[in-house]
Design a protein around this motif. Structure first.
Motif, PDB file in Angstrom:
ATOM      1  N   ARG A 115      14.254  -6.967   8.711  1.00  0.00           N
ATOM      2  CA  ARG A 115      15.090  -7.258   7.741  1.00  0.00           C
ATOM      3  C   ARG A 115      15.604  -6.341   6.535  1.00  0.00           C
ATOM      4  N   TYR A 116      15.215  -5.091   6.846  1.00  0.00           N
ATOM      5  CA  TYR A 116      15.414  -4.003   5.767  1.00  0.00           C
ATOM      6  C   TYR A 116      15.105  -4.320   4.319  1.00  0.00           C
ATOM      7  N   GLN A 117      13.937  -4.922   4.111  1.00  0.00           N
ATOM      8  CA  GLN A 117      13.432  -5.087   2.952  1.00  0.00           C
ATOM      9  C   GLN A 117      12.362  -3.751   2.533  1.00  0.00           C
ATOM     10  N   THR A 118      13.008  -2.951   2.162  1.00  0.00           N
ATOM     11  CA  THR A 118      12.197  -1.611   1.905  1.00  0.00           C
ATOM     12  C   THR A 118      11.120  -1.996   0.789  1.00  0.00           C
ATOM     13  N   ASP A 119      11.331  -2.795   0.015  1.00  0.00           N
ATOM     14  CA  ASP A 119      10.323  -2.991  -1.165  1.00  0.00           C
ATOM     15  C   ASP A 119       9.287  -3.481  -0.425  1.00  0.00           C
ATOM     16  N   VAL A 120       9.021  -4.510   0.542  1.00  0.00           N
ATOM     17  CA  VAL A 120       8.157  -4.874   1.152  1.00  0.00           C
ATOM     18  C   VAL A 120       7.348  -4.039   1.745  1.00  0.00           C
ATOM     19  N   MET A 121       7.990  -3.133   2.631  1.00  0.00           N
ATOM     20  CA  MET A 121       7.436  -1.952   3.310  1.00  0.00           C
ATOM     21  C   MET A 121       6.568  -0.985   2.513  1.00  0.00           C
ATOM     22  N   ILE A 122       6.898  -0.667   1.437  1.00  0.00           N
ATOM     23  CA  ILE A 122       6.488   0.009   0.201  1.00  0.00           C
ATOM     24  C   ILE A 122       5.192  -0.443  -0.310  1.00  0.00           C
ATOM     25  N   VAL A 123       5.404  -2.086  -0.332  1.00  0.00           N
ATOM     26  CA  VAL A 123       4.060  -2.476  -0.937  1.00  0.00           C
ATOM     27  C   VAL A 123       2.964  -2.776   0.113  1.00  0.00           C
ATOM     28  N   THR A 124       3.419  -3.204   1.517  1.00  0.00           N
ATOM     29  CA  THR A 124       2.357  -3.015   2.653  1.00  0.00           C
ATOM     30  C   THR A 124       1.690  -1.685   2.818  1.00  0.00           C
ATOM     31  N   VAL A 125       2.626  -0.546   2.763  1.00  0.00           N
ATOM     32  CA  VAL A 125       1.639   0.848   2.907  1.00  0.00           C
ATOM     33  C   VAL A 125       0.874   0.968   1.721  1.00  0.00           C
ATOM     34  N   VAL A 126       1.455   0.780   0.460  1.00  0.00           N
ATOM     35  CA  VAL A 126       0.462   0.932  -0.740  1.00  0.00           C
ATOM     36  C   VAL A 126      -0.691   0.183  -0.470  1.00  0.00           C
ATOM     37  N   ILE A 127      -0.855  -1.027  -0.259  1.00  0.00           N
ATOM     38  CA  ILE A 127      -2.106  -1.902   0.015  1.00  0.00           C
ATOM     39  C   ILE A 127      -2.857  -1.250   0.991  1.00  0.00           C
ATOM     40  N   LEU A 128      -2.281  -0.829   2.339  1.00  0.00           N
ATOM     41  CA  LEU A 128      -3.032  -0.277   3.161  1.00  0.00           C
ATOM     42  C   LEU A 128      -3.860   1.125   2.889  1.00  0.00           C
ATOM     43  N   VAL A 129      -2.921   1.963   2.109  1.00  0.00           N
ATOM     44  CA  VAL A 129      -3.529   3.137   1.609  1.00  0.00           C
ATOM     45  C   VAL A 129      -4.773   3.062   0.444  1.00  0.00           C
ATOM     46  N   ILE A 130      -4.642   1.873  -0.395  1.00  0.00           N
ATOM     47  CA  ILE A 130      -5.854   1.660  -1.114  1.00  0.00           C
ATOM     48  C   ILE A 130      -7.114   1.053  -0.430  1.00  0.00           C
ATOM     49  N   MET A 131      -6.757   0.425   0.466  1.00  0.00           N
ATOM     50  CA  MET A 131      -7.773  -0.107   1.561  1.00  0.00           C
ATOM     51  C   MET A 131      -8.543   0.843   2.198  1.00  0.00           C
ATOM     52  N   VAL A 132      -7.850   2.033   2.579  1.00  0.00           N
ATOM     53  CA  VAL A 132      -8.560   3.256   3.260  1.00  0.00           C
ATOM     54  C   VAL A 132      -9.309   3.996   2.234  1.00  0.00           C
ATOM     55  N   GLN A 133      -8.399   4.172   0.928  1.00  0.00           N
ATOM     56  CA  GLN A 133      -9.220   5.071   0.038  1.00  0.00           C
ATOM     57  C   GLN A 133     -10.417   4.293  -0.542  1.00  0.00           C
ATOM     58  N   LEU A 134     -10.464   3.063  -0.775  1.00  0.00           N
ATOM     59  CA  LEU A 134     -11.860   2.075  -0.969  1.00  0.00           C
ATOM     60  C   LEU A 134     -12.782   2.354  -0.042  1.00  0.00           C
ATOM     61  N   LEU A 135     -12.472   2.294   1.103  1.00  0.00           N
ATOM     62  CA  LEU A 135     -13.221   2.380   2.161  1.00  0.00           C
ATOM     63  C   LEU A 135     -14.251   3.848   2.174  1.00  0.00           C
ATOM     64  N   GLN A 136     -13.432   4.722   1.951  1.00  0.00           N
ATOM     65  CA  GLN A 136     -13.909   6.172   2.077  1.00  0.00           C
ATOM     66  C   GLN A 136     -14.570   6.382   0.941  1.00  0.00           C
ATOM     67  N   VAL A 137     -14.329   5.717  -0.304  1.00  0.00           N
ATOM     68  CA  VAL A 137     -15.152   6.042  -1.373  1.00  0.00           C
ATOM     69  C   VAL A 137     -16.330   5.166  -1.297  1.00  0.00           C
ATOM     70  N   PHE A 138     -16.397   4.193  -0.830  1.00  0.00           N
ATOM     71  CA  PHE A 138     -17.651   3.251  -0.626  1.00  0.00           C
ATOM     72  C   PHE A 138     -18.641   4.171   0.365  1.00  0.00           C
ATOM     73  N   GLY A 139     -17.978   4.651   1.317  1.00  0.00           N
ATOM     74  CA  GLY A 139     -18.808   5.202   2.543  1.00  0.00           C
ATOM     75  C   GLY A 139     -19.267   6.450   1.967  1.00  0.00           C
ATOM     76  N   ASP A 140     -18.533   7.381   1.157  1.00  0.00           N
ATOM     77  CA  ASP A 140     -19.219   8.672   0.717  1.00  0.00           C
ATOM     78  C   ASP A 140     -20.297   8.282  -0.171  1.00  0.00           C
ATOM     79  N   ARG A 141     -20.245   7.394  -1.181  1.00  0.00           N
ATOM     80  CA  ARG A 141     -21.471   7.061  -2.015  1.00  0.00           C
ATOM     81  C   ARG A 141     -22.466   6.427  -1.257  1.00  0.00           C
ATOM     82  N   LEU A 142     -22.301   5.468  -0.219  1.00  0.00           N
ATOM     83  CA  LEU A 142     -23.464   5.048   0.458  1.00  0.00           C
ATOM     84  C   LEU A 142     -24.015   6.268   1.356  1.00  0.00           C
ATOM     85  N   VAL A 143     -23.389   6.975   1.981  1.00  0.00           N
ATOM     86  CA  VAL A 143     -23.871   8.286   2.670  1.00  0.00           C
ATOM     87  C   VAL A 143     -24.633   9.011   1.708  1.00  0.00           C
TER      88      VAL A 143
END
Length: 219
Positions: free
Chosen positions: A185-213
């Motif tokens: 549907r060419y809704q670029t704003d939705v695409m950007i939001v989903t990408v940002v959320i996925l990036v945040i998920m990955v960053q949180l997982l990495q930070v949590f993992g690094d601290r646990l290790v």
């Protein structure tokens, strides 16, 4: 782009679906992949249960599953997914292919972590009369815990990306939302939001993992 017109409740629902897909898939991946990785290690050459035929068969299966691109695996597994989950759509339909793709990957990581341990650990256990099960449970796994936790985090991050790709066949979650609204549907704003959320998920997982290790290393 108008972020004010985004259906935020739908974004929230898709985020929860992605978290559910990743969480349940990671759980089953560890349940399957950890024993598989241990068996691969034990049956490999010069190990306690060295068995060339068993190792070669398991290694071949793991390599085949790892080499198949995830999108192709999603499509190929549709009939099996319907049998296992009752559907090939939504969160339930995405979990079987996610596990089939991630479990072999995780098993290899576990095998490599165990290979990096000091061989003297196994030799000391055998000298004290410990059997294979005791050696694995009481010596190898505790020694390898830091590496295994790091492998779990790496696998979880990979599953976040895989879960997004499952949207191609209606797997639900942020990937499905990005495809239906952001791409079709060419809704670029939705695409950007989903990408940002996925990036945040990955960053949180990495930070949590690094601290646990880091905490496990201090112990």
């Amino acid at each position: 782009m108008n972020f004010g017109n985004i259906d935020w409740p739908l974004i929230g629902e898709a985020t929860i679906d992605t978290l559910l897909m990743t969480g349940f898939s990671l759980l089953f991946t560890v349940i399957i992949g950890l024993p598989l990785g241990i068996i691969l290690f034990l049956t490999s050459p010069r190990q306690m249960l060295s068995n060339a035929p068993v190792y070669q068969v398991l290694s071949f299966i793991v390599n085949v599953l790892r080499s198949v691109p995830f999108l192709i695996l999603l499509i190929v597994m549709i009939p099996l997914t319907r049998v296992l989950a009752g559907t090939s759509l939504g969160v339930e339909g995405a979990i079987p292919p996610l596990v089939a793709s991630a479990a072999p990957f995780f098993a290899r990581l576990v095998e490599n972590v165990l290979r990096e341990l000091d061989p003297g650990v196994s030799e000391a256990c055998r000298a004290m009369g410990a059997n294979s099960r005791q050696t694995v449970l009481l010596a190898l796994l505790p020694e390898a815990m830091t590496g295994i936790v790091a492998a779990v985090i790496v696998t979880a991050i990979a599953l976040v990306g895989y879960s997004a790709m499952s949207g191609v066949i209606g797997g639900g979650g942020l990937g499905d939302l990005a495809l239906r609204f952001g791409y079709q549907r060419y809704q670029t704003d939705v695409m950007i939001v989903t990408v940002v959320i996925l990036v945040i998920m990955v960053q949180l997982l990495q930070v949590f993992g690094d601290r646990l290790v880091a905490r496990l290393n201090r112990k």
